[in-house]
Design a protein around this motif. Structure first.
Motif, mmCIF file in Angstrom:
data_model
loop_
_atom_site.group_PDB
_atom_site.id
_atom_site.type_symbol
_atom_site.label_atom_id
_atom_site.label_comp_id
_atom_site.label_asym_id
_atom_site.label_seq_id
_atom_site.Cartn_x
_atom_site.Cartn_y
_atom_site.Cartn_z
ATOM 1 N N ALA A 45 41.958 -10.785 79.147
ATOM 2 C CA ALA A 45 42.648 -9.504 78.976
ATOM 3 C C ALA A 45 43.903 -9.647 78.118
ATOM 4 C CB ALA A 45 43.025 -8.932 80.338
ATOM 5 N N TYR A 46 44.341 -10.874 77.866
ATOM 6 C CA TYR A 46 45.590 -11.106 77.148
ATOM 7 C C TYR A 46 45.404 -11.629 75.721
ATOM 8 C CZ TYR A 46 47.861 -10.178 81.529
ATOM 9 O OH TYR A 46 48.298 -9.561 82.685
ATOM 10 N N PHE A 47 44.186 -11.665 75.231
ATOM 11 C CA PHE A 47 43.979 -12.036 73.829
ATOM 12 C C PHE A 47 42.802 -11.263 73.264
ATOM 13 C CE2 PHE A 47 41.461 -15.226 76.145
ATOM 14 C CZ PHE A 47 40.266 -15.224 75.445
ATOM 15 N N GLY A 48 42.755 -11.196 71.928
ATOM 16 C CA GLY A 48 41.687 -10.485 71.248
ATOM 17 C C GLY A 48 42.250 -9.667 70.104
ATOM 18 N N ALA A 49 41.378 -8.919 69.461
ATOM 19 C CA ALA A 49 41.778 -8.106 68.312
ATOM 20 C C ALA A 49 42.900 -7.148 68.702
ATOM 21 C CB ALA A 49 40.582 -7.329 67.785
ATOM 22 N N GLY A 50 43.959 -7.159 67.918
ATOM 23 C CA GLY A 50 45.062 -6.229 68.119
ATOM 24 C C GLY A 50 46.084 -6.645 69.171
ATOM 25 N N MET A 51 45.920 -7.805 69.787
ATOM 26 C CA MET A 51 46.875 -8.236 70.817
ATOM 27 C C MET A 51 48.056 -8.933 70.157
ATOM 28 S SD MET A 51 45.446 -7.085 73.493
ATOM 29 C CE MET A 51 45.919 -7.847 75.017
ATOM 30 N N THR A 52 49.257 -8.451 70.482
ATOM 31 C CA THR A 52 50.472 -9.000 69.888
ATOM 32 C C THR A 52 51.569 -9.067 70.941
ATOM 33 O OG1 THR A 52 51.297 -6.823 69.231
ATOM 34 C CG2 THR A 52 49.947 -7.993 67.607
ATOM 35 N N ALA A 53 52.637 -9.761 70.581
ATOM 36 C CA ALA A 53 53.834 -9.802 71.416
ATOM 37 C C ALA A 53 55.042 -9.836 70.487
ATOM 38 C CB ALA A 53 53.823 -11.021 72.328
ATOM 39 N N GLU A 54 56.047 -9.082 70.829
ATOM 40 C CA GLU A 54 57.255 -9.034 70.018
ATOM 41 C C GLU A 54 57.847 -10.431 69.892
ATOM 42 O OE1 GLU A 54 61.584 -6.839 70.071
ATOM 43 O OE2 GLU A 54 59.895 -5.871 71.076
ATOM 44 N N GLY A 55 58.200 -10.798 68.664
ATOM 45 C CA GLY A 55 58.798 -12.103 68.416
ATOM 46 C C GLY A 55 57.795 -13.214 68.168
ATOM 47 N N PHE A 56 56.506 -12.910 68.277
ATOM 48 C CA PHE A 56 55.470 -13.909 68.013
ATOM 49 C C PHE A 56 54.698 -13.463 66.787
ATOM 50 C CE2 PHE A 56 51.202 -15.826 68.744
ATOM 51 C CZ PHE A 56 51.590 -17.159 68.744
ATOM 52 N N GLU A 57 54.632 -14.345 65.797
ATOM 53 C CA GLU A 57 54.027 -13.975 64.529
ATOM 54 C C GLU A 57 52.498 -13.942 64.616
ATOM 55 O OE1 GLU A 57 53.993 -15.686 59.999
ATOM 56 O OE2 GLU A 57 55.845 -15.882 61.173
ATOM 57 N N GLY A 58 51.933 -12.837 64.180
ATOM 58 C CA GLY A 58 50.483 -12.705 64.108
ATOM 59 C C GLY A 58 49.858 -12.243 65.412
ATOM 60 N N GLU A 59 48.543 -12.135 65.355
ATOM 61 C CA GLU A 59 47.778 -11.679 66.515
ATOM 62 C C GLU A 59 47.534 -12.804 67.511
ATOM 63 O OE1 GLU A 59 44.739 -8.038 65.453
ATOM 64 O OE2 GLU A 59 43.937 -10.045 65.572
ATOM 65 N N ILE A 60 47.427 -12.429 68.758
ATOM 66 C CA ILE A 60 46.997 -13.364 69.806
ATOM 67 C C ILE A 60 45.495 -13.109 69.947
ATOM 68 C CG2 ILE A 60 47.310 -14.131 72.179
ATOM 69 C CD1 ILE A 60 50.149 -12.865 72.011
ATOM 70 N N SER A 61 44.762 -13.680 68.997
ATOM 71 C CA SER A 61 43.354 -13.324 68.816
ATOM 72 C C SER A 61 42.385 -14.194 69.602
ATOM 73 C CB SER A 61 43.013 -13.408 67.322
ATOM 74 O OG SER A 61 43.332 -14.704 66.843
ATOM 75 N N SER A 62 42.864 -15.309 70.140
ATOM 76 C CA SER A 62 41.978 -16.251 70.831
ATOM 77 C C SER A 62 42.749 -16.929 71.955
ATOM 78 C CB SER A 62 41.480 -17.318 69.849
ATOM 79 O OG SER A 62 42.577 -18.122 69.421
ATOM 80 N N VAL A 63 42.040 -17.650 72.792
ATOM 81 C CA VAL A 63 42.701 -18.389 73.865
ATOM 82 C C VAL A 63 43.604 -19.472 73.283
ATOM 83 C CG1 VAL A 63 40.855 -20.066 74.309
ATOM 84 C CG2 VAL A 63 42.380 -19.372 76.174
ATOM 85 N N SER A 64 43.224 -20.045 72.142
ATOM 86 C CA SER A 64 44.075 -21.043 71.491
ATOM 87 C C SER A 64 45.392 -20.428 71.030
ATOM 88 C CB SER A 64 43.357 -21.686 70.303
ATOM 89 O OG SER A 64 42.259 -22.444 70.759
ATOM 90 N N ARG A 65 45.315 -19.224 70.465
ATOM 91 C CA ARG A 65 46.535 -18.522 70.039
ATOM 92 C C ARG A 65 47.374 -18.143 71.261
ATOM 93 N NH1 ARG A 65 49.490 -18.182 66.019
ATOM 94 N NH2 ARG A 65 49.710 -15.926 65.989
ATOM 95 N N LEU A 66 46.722 -17.789 72.355
ATOM 96 C CA LEU A 66 47.462 -17.483 73.585
ATOM 97 C C LEU A 66 48.217 -18.728 74.052
ATOM 98 C CD1 LEU A 66 48.204 -15.507 75.836
ATOM 99 C CD2 LEU A 66 46.115 -16.210 77.023
ATOM 100 N N CYS A 67 47.585 -19.888 73.979
ATOM 101 C CA CYS A 67 48.259 -21.138 74.348
ATOM 102 C C CYS A 67 49.457 -21.393 73.428
ATOM 103 C CB CYS A 67 47.288 -22.311 74.304
ATOM 104 S SG CYS A 67 46.143 -22.342 75.693
ATOM 105 N N GLU A 68 49.301 -21.127 72.130
ATOM 106 C CA GLU A 68 50.424 -21.279 71.194
ATOM 107 C C GLU A 68 51.562 -20.341 71.579
ATOM 108 O OE1 GLU A 68 49.207 -20.797 67.077
ATOM 109 O OE2 GLU A 68 47.367 -21.908 67.472
ATOM 110 N N TYR A 69 51.210 -19.097 71.877
ATOM 111 C CA TYR A 69 52.221 -18.115 72.287
ATOM 112 C C TYR A 69 52.955 -18.571 73.546
ATOM 113 C CZ TYR A 69 54.011 -13.916 74.606
ATOM 114 O OH TYR A 69 54.801 -13.020 75.290
ATOM 115 N N LEU A 70 52.220 -19.033 74.546
ATOM 116 C CA LEU A 70 52.847 -19.464 75.795
ATOM 117 C C LEU A 70 53.697 -20.710 75.601
ATOM 118 C CD1 LEU A 70 49.918 -18.697 78.236
ATOM 119 C CD2 LEU A 70 52.113 -17.489 78.084
#
Length: 118
Positions: A45-70
């Motif tokens: 529910a926290y990653f995929g097309a269009g998922m973003t967070a303020e201050g984090f560059e780019g989309e949180i498009s995958s579980v790998s990107r979610l790990c980078e964000y965290l």
């Protein structure tokens, strides 16, 4: 035998804490681990097309990107579940102290709450 019983009790306490902390985060699903010292919460529910967070560059498009964000925003290093055939999950170890887990889960919950769909 006493030392091993204390270790088993400590891991059970950590596991129980992790289960409660993860179940308290909206849209996270998790099954209780059996005999391991890590959990695989479903965080799709926290990653995929269009998922973003303020201050984090780019989309949180995958579980790998979610790990980078965290890692970047919560200071918590997690392993993407796709490395274990679970691309909708994260792998979180609880082989550390309860106080470290409490701090980490607070940071994770806070960071997840800032993710939104654009």
């Amino acid at each position: 035998i006493m030392k091993s019983q204390r270790m088993v009790a400590a891991y059970k306490e950590r596991r129980d804490f992790m289960m409660g902390a993860l179940q308290a985060i909206p849209k996270v699903r998790v099954a209780e681990p059996r005999g391991a010292f890590y959990v695989f919460p479903n965080v799709e529910a926290y990653f995929g097309a269009g998922m973003t967070a303020e201050g984090f560059e780019g989309e949180i498009s995958s579980v790998s990107r979610l790990c980078e964000y965290l890692l970047e925003t919560a200071g918590v290093a997690l392993v993407p579940g796709d490395a274990f055939g679970e691309p909708q999950c994260l792998r979180i170890s609880y082989a550390t102290s309860l106080s470290v887990l409490q701090e980490a889960m607070g940071s994770i919950a806070s960071a997840l709450s800032r993710i939104q769909r654009q």
